[in-house]
Scaffold this motif. Structure first.
Motif, PDB file in Angstrom:
ATOM      1  N   ILE A  64       4.076   7.355   8.826  1.00 52.91           N
ATOM      2  CA  ILE A  64       3.879   5.767   8.152  1.00 52.91           C
ATOM      3  C   ILE A  64       5.162   5.164   7.940  1.00 52.91           C
ATOM      4  O   ILE A  64       5.473   3.884   7.944  1.00 52.91           O
ATOM      5  CB  ILE A  64       3.281   5.903   6.911  1.00 52.91           C
ATOM      6  N   GLY A  65       6.252   5.974   8.074  1.00 53.62           N
ATOM      7  CA  GLY A  65       7.633   5.322   7.724  1.00 53.62           C
ATOM      8  C   GLY A  65       7.834   4.503   9.006  1.00 53.62           C
ATOM      9  O   GLY A  65       8.747   3.560   8.536  1.00 53.62           O
ATOM     10  N   ARG A  66       7.425   4.405   9.944  1.00 50.55           N
ATOM     11  CA  ARG A  66       7.615   3.429  11.086  1.00 50.55           C
ATOM     12  C   ARG A  66       7.162   2.070  10.927  1.00 50.55           C
ATOM     13  O   ARG A  66       7.727   0.971  11.267  1.00 50.55           O
ATOM     14  CB  ARG A  66       6.941   3.885  12.421  1.00 50.55           C
ATOM     15  N   ILE A  67       6.261   1.845  10.007  1.00 51.72           N
ATOM     16  CA  ILE A  67       5.775   0.626   9.597  1.00 51.72           C
ATOM     17  C   ILE A  67       5.859  -0.084   8.160  1.00 51.72           C
ATOM     18  O   ILE A  67       5.646  -1.202   7.721  1.00 51.72           O
ATOM     19  CB  ILE A  67       4.281   0.455  10.075  1.00 51.72           C
ATOM     20  N   ARG A  68       6.833   0.778   7.369  1.00 55.25           N
ATOM     21  CA  ARG A  68       6.833   0.474   6.009  1.00 55.25           C
ATOM     22  C   ARG A  68       7.305  -0.814   5.753  1.00 55.25           C
ATOM     23  O   ARG A  68       7.251  -1.406   4.645  1.00 55.25           O
ATOM     24  CB  ARG A  68       7.430   1.634   5.173  1.00 55.25           C
ATOM     25  N   ALA A  69       8.345  -1.261   6.731  1.00 58.41           N
ATOM     26  CA  ALA A  69       8.724  -2.762   6.305  1.00 58.41           C
ATOM     27  C   ALA A  69       7.919  -3.708   6.940  1.00 58.41           C
ATOM     28  O   ALA A  69       8.222  -5.000   6.628  1.00 58.41           O
ATOM     29  CB  ALA A  69      10.128  -2.650   7.264  1.00 58.41           C
ATOM     30  N   ILE A  70       7.126  -3.323   7.566  1.00 60.04           N
ATOM     31  CA  ILE A  70       5.856  -4.603   7.867  1.00 60.04           C
ATOM     32  C   ILE A  70       5.079  -5.067   6.657  1.00 60.04           C
ATOM     33  O   ILE A  70       4.481  -4.292   5.994  1.00 60.04           O
ATOM     34  CB  ILE A  70       5.030  -4.074   9.196  1.00 60.04           C
ATOM     35  N   PRO A  71       4.936  -6.345   6.428  1.00 57.53           N
ATOM     36  CA  PRO A  71       4.062  -6.675   5.244  1.00 57.53           C
ATOM     37  C   PRO A  71       2.570  -6.116   5.603  1.00 57.53           C
ATOM     38  O   PRO A  71       2.152  -6.268   6.486  1.00 57.53           O
ATOM     39  CB  PRO A  71       4.096  -8.188   5.537  1.00 57.53           C
ATOM     40  N   GLY A  72       2.180  -5.531   4.492  1.00 59.95           N
ATOM     41  CA  GLY A  72       0.808  -5.005   4.661  1.00 59.95           C
ATOM     42  C   GLY A  72      -0.291  -5.463   3.508  1.00 59.95           C
ATOM     43  O   GLY A  72       0.191  -5.518   2.236  1.00 59.95           O
ATOM     44  N   TRP A  73      -1.446  -5.513   3.845  1.00 55.17           N
ATOM     45  CA  TRP A  73      -2.317  -5.768   2.610  1.00 55.17           C
ATOM     46  C   TRP A  73      -3.860  -4.647   2.964  1.00 55.17           C
ATOM     47  O   TRP A  73      -3.959  -4.756   3.982  1.00 55.17           O
ATOM     48  CB  TRP A  73      -3.035  -7.254   2.683  1.00 55.17           C
ATOM     49  N   ILE A  74      -4.143  -3.999   1.649  1.00 53.18           N
ATOM     50  CA  ILE A  74      -5.080  -3.170   1.758  1.00 53.18           C
ATOM     51  C   ILE A  74      -6.168  -3.604   1.002  1.00 53.18           C
ATOM     52  O   ILE A  74      -5.907  -3.971  -0.208  1.00 53.18           O
ATOM     53  CB  ILE A  74      -4.832  -1.733   1.422  1.00 53.18           C
ATOM     54  N   VAL A  75      -7.472  -3.737   1.604  1.00 50.87           N
ATOM     55  CA  VAL A  75      -8.640  -3.961   0.434  1.00 50.87           C
ATOM     56  C   VAL A  75      -9.572  -3.006   0.715  1.00 50.87           C
ATOM     57  O   VAL A  75     -10.038  -2.438   1.841  1.00 50.87           O
ATOM     58  CB  VAL A  75      -9.210  -5.435   1.184  1.00 50.87           C
ATOM     59  N   GLN A  76      -9.853  -2.294  -0.425  1.00 48.47           N
ATOM     60  CA  GLN A  76     -10.783  -1.132  -0.580  1.00 48.47           C
ATOM     61  C   GLN A  76     -11.819  -1.289  -1.661  1.00 48.47           C
ATOM     62  O   GLN A  76     -11.508  -1.612  -2.930  1.00 48.47           O
ATOM     63  CB  GLN A  76      -9.985   0.076  -0.982  1.00 48.47           C
ATOM     64  N   GLY A  77     -13.040  -1.029  -1.439  1.00 44.35           N
ATOM     65  CA  GLY A  77     -14.127  -1.091  -2.354  1.00 44.35           C
ATOM     66  C   GLY A  77     -14.104   0.357  -3.094  1.00 44.35           C
ATOM     67  O   GLY A  77     -14.097   1.497  -2.451  1.00 44.35           O
ATOM     68  N   ARG A  78     -14.397   0.252  -4.397  1.00 42.91           N
ATOM     69  CA  ARG A  78     -14.242   1.349  -5.317  1.00 42.91           C
ATOM     70  C   ARG A  78     -15.424   2.431  -4.963  1.00 42.91           C
ATOM     71  O   ARG A  78     -15.103   3.572  -5.123  1.00 42.91           O
ATOM     72  CB  ARG A  78     -14.282   1.184  -6.616  1.00 42.91           C
ATOM     73  N   TYR A  79     -16.587   1.655  -4.596  1.00 43.01           N
ATOM     74  CA  TYR A  79     -17.894   2.393  -4.330  1.00 43.01           C
ATOM     75  C   TYR A  79     -18.291   2.527  -2.924  1.00 43.01           C
ATOM     76  O   TYR A  79     -19.188   2.803  -2.313  1.00 43.01           O
ATOM     77  CB  TYR A  79     -19.051   1.965  -5.112  1.00 43.01           C
ATOM     78  N   ASP A  80     -17.099   2.723  -2.151  1.00 42.10           N
ATOM     79  CA  ASP A  80     -17.296   2.897  -0.495  1.00 42.10           C
ATOM     80  C   ASP A  80     -17.710   4.367  -0.342  1.00 42.10           C
ATOM     81  O   ASP A  80     -16.805   5.108  -0.604  1.00 42.10           O
ATOM     82  CB  ASP A  80     -15.841   2.415   0.001  1.00 42.10           C
ATOM     83  N   VAL A  81     -18.859   4.410   0.392  1.00 41.67           N
ATOM     84  CA  VAL A  81     -19.518   5.576   0.674  1.00 41.67           C
ATOM     85  C   VAL A  81     -19.167   6.213   2.110  1.00 41.67           C
ATOM     86  O   VAL A  81     -18.970   7.255   2.264  1.00 41.67           O
ATOM     87  CB  VAL A  81     -20.965   5.618   0.326  1.00 41.67           C
ATOM     88  N   VAL A  82     -18.836   5.128   2.874  1.00 44.48           N
ATOM     89  CA  VAL A  82     -18.475   5.376   4.282  1.00 44.48           C
ATOM     90  C   VAL A  82     -17.274   5.979   4.693  1.00 44.48           C
ATOM     91  O   VAL A  82     -17.056   6.812   5.112  1.00 44.48           O
ATOM     92  CB  VAL A  82     -18.879   4.154   5.100  1.00 44.48           C
ATOM     93  N   THR A  83     -16.274   5.249   3.858  1.00 44.60           N
ATOM     94  CA  THR A  83     -14.887   5.716   3.880  1.00 44.60           C
ATOM     95  C   THR A  83     -14.329   5.786   2.479  1.00 44.60           C
ATOM     96  O   THR A  83     -13.736   4.784   1.971  1.00 44.60           O
ATOM     97  CB  THR A  83     -13.977   4.767   4.695  1.00 44.60           C
ATOM     98  N   PRO A  84     -14.695   6.631   1.680  1.00 44.65           N
ATOM     99  CA  PRO A  84     -14.372   6.799   0.284  1.00 44.65           C
ATOM    100  C   PRO A  84     -12.663   6.429   0.047  1.00 44.65           C
ATOM    101  O   PRO A  84     -12.023   6.713   1.020  1.00 44.65           O
ATOM    102  CB  PRO A  84     -14.527   8.178  -0.218  1.00 44.65           C
ATOM    103  N   MET A  85     -12.521   6.056  -1.157  1.00 43.66           N
ATOM    104  CA  MET A  85     -11.421   5.617  -1.589  1.00 43.66           C
ATOM    105  C   MET A  85     -10.359   6.289  -1.530  1.00 43.66           C
ATOM    106  O   MET A  85      -8.814   6.233  -1.399  1.00 43.66           O
ATOM    107  CB  MET A  85     -11.459   5.106  -2.947  1.00 43.66           C
TER     108      MET A  85
END
Length: 331
Positions: A263-284
């Motif tokens: 992940i260090g390769r991209i830490r300088a790239i602006p990023g946004w993560i959106v995650q549902g608290r009750y995501d059952v398919v890909t849990p938090m």
């Protein structure tokens, strides 16, 4: 894991638009990749990576972006959507791996004459977006991710063996119904065998059960919010065949934690993560691990949402992230 393919929600999205350009890009092998462009040809380029793998694009994926500011590029990954050959008809999955898809994305960028673009992906699309960005970080202006999924054994076991089954036991019974009791200790292998076996009726039955399990667990609203596309045999066959192929092969990554290890390769790239608290398919838990490994990224935890990109809080979070990225990159 796929995006929601439900009908367009009544709020939050930009208006429906039509592509101004589309075509099929040869790959040098049997595959031809469908792509389209919409929005502003002179705008900030954004490439949208659908879920699955095998889910295909849908028109509402154009609508997360301001069409006046973005040049919106969608593509159907190998074997699905409008790309050819379609995995519902061609049972061969040759030349269909994560790294083939990464190469296709980069080839499309070059074909369209784009120097850098925003990469947007949800669920499996987040996996592919991260794999592409880690391989070509100098070509990524920003990353917008939803429902983080890294194809690790723990994630696959949760959804396809023992985990989500405790939350949706009624739906789980439908999922395991095509598999004999003696093979239920390894459901992924049992499905791979049948989805690629000689009997068409068995293929279809298993594909619909596989597709239905995911479709009925996407939204916090439960099965009543499931899209009809998951019950379409052609969609289900391609979706189930491609997903199970990728999952049986661990996403074709060198190690279970390949994304987090690099992940260090991209830490300088602006990023946004959106995650549902009750995501059952890909849990938090996976999104949380990514946040800790990439603290520079903005993390939006949506409290009353599941996996579906159409759950209102997820939808609003993605549109807000795209708007924010547009302002930042336009500057």
């Amino acid at each position: 894991m796929t995006d929601s393919i439900n009908s367009k929600p009544a709020r939050g999205l930009y208006p429906d638009i039509e592509p101004y350009d589309s075509g099929h890009m040869p790959t040098g092998g049997k595959h031809k990749i469908y792509y389209e462009q919409s929005g502003n040809p002179a705008g900030i380029p954004v490439v949208v990576l659908h879920g699955g793998p095998g889910g295909g694009t849908s028109p509402n994926l154009r609508c997360y972006f301001n069409p006046d500011g973005y040049r919106i590029i969608l593509l159907d990954q190998r074997g699905c959507g409008k790309s050819t050959p379609h995995a519902s008809e061609d049972v061969s999955l040759e030349d269909n791996t994560t790294w083939h898809l990464v190469a296709d994305i980069e080839a499309l960028r070059e074909k369209l004459g784009i120097e850098k673009w925003v990469v947007f992906g949800g669920s499996w699309g987040s996996t592919l977006a991260l794999a592409y960005s880690l391989t070509h970080p100098d070509r990524v202006a920003g990353l917008i991710l939803r429902g983080i999924f890294l194809v690790r054994p723990s994630e696959l076991d949760w959804f396809y063996q023992d985990g989500a089954s405790h939350i949706y036991p009624d739906i789980w019974d439908k999922f395991i119904a095509p598999i004999p009791q003696e093979e239920r200790g390894d459901l992924l292998s049992a499905y791979v065998k049948r989805l690629n076996g000689p009997d068409k009726a068995t293929q279809v039955r298993c594909a619909l059960a596989w597709s239905g399990w995911e479709g009925d667990t996407l939204s916090i609203e439960g099965p009543s919010d499931s899209a009809s596309k998951f019950s379409d045999p052609a969609f289900a066959l391609a979706f189930a065949r491609i997903e199970s192929w990728y999952f049986k092969n661990g996403g074709f990554f060198e190690s279970d934690n390949w994304v987090l290890e690099n992940i260090g390769r991209i830490r300088a790239i602006p990023g946004w993560i959106v995650q549902g608290r009750y995501d059952v398919v890909t849990p938090m838990t996976t999104a949380w691990e990514l946040k800790k490994a990439w603290p520079e990224a903005k993390f939006n935890l949506v409290r009353k949402a599941g996996h579906s990109s159409s759950d209102p809080g997820i939808l609003e979070g993605l549109v807000a992230a795209a708007d924010e990225a547009l302002v930042a990159l336009t500057r």
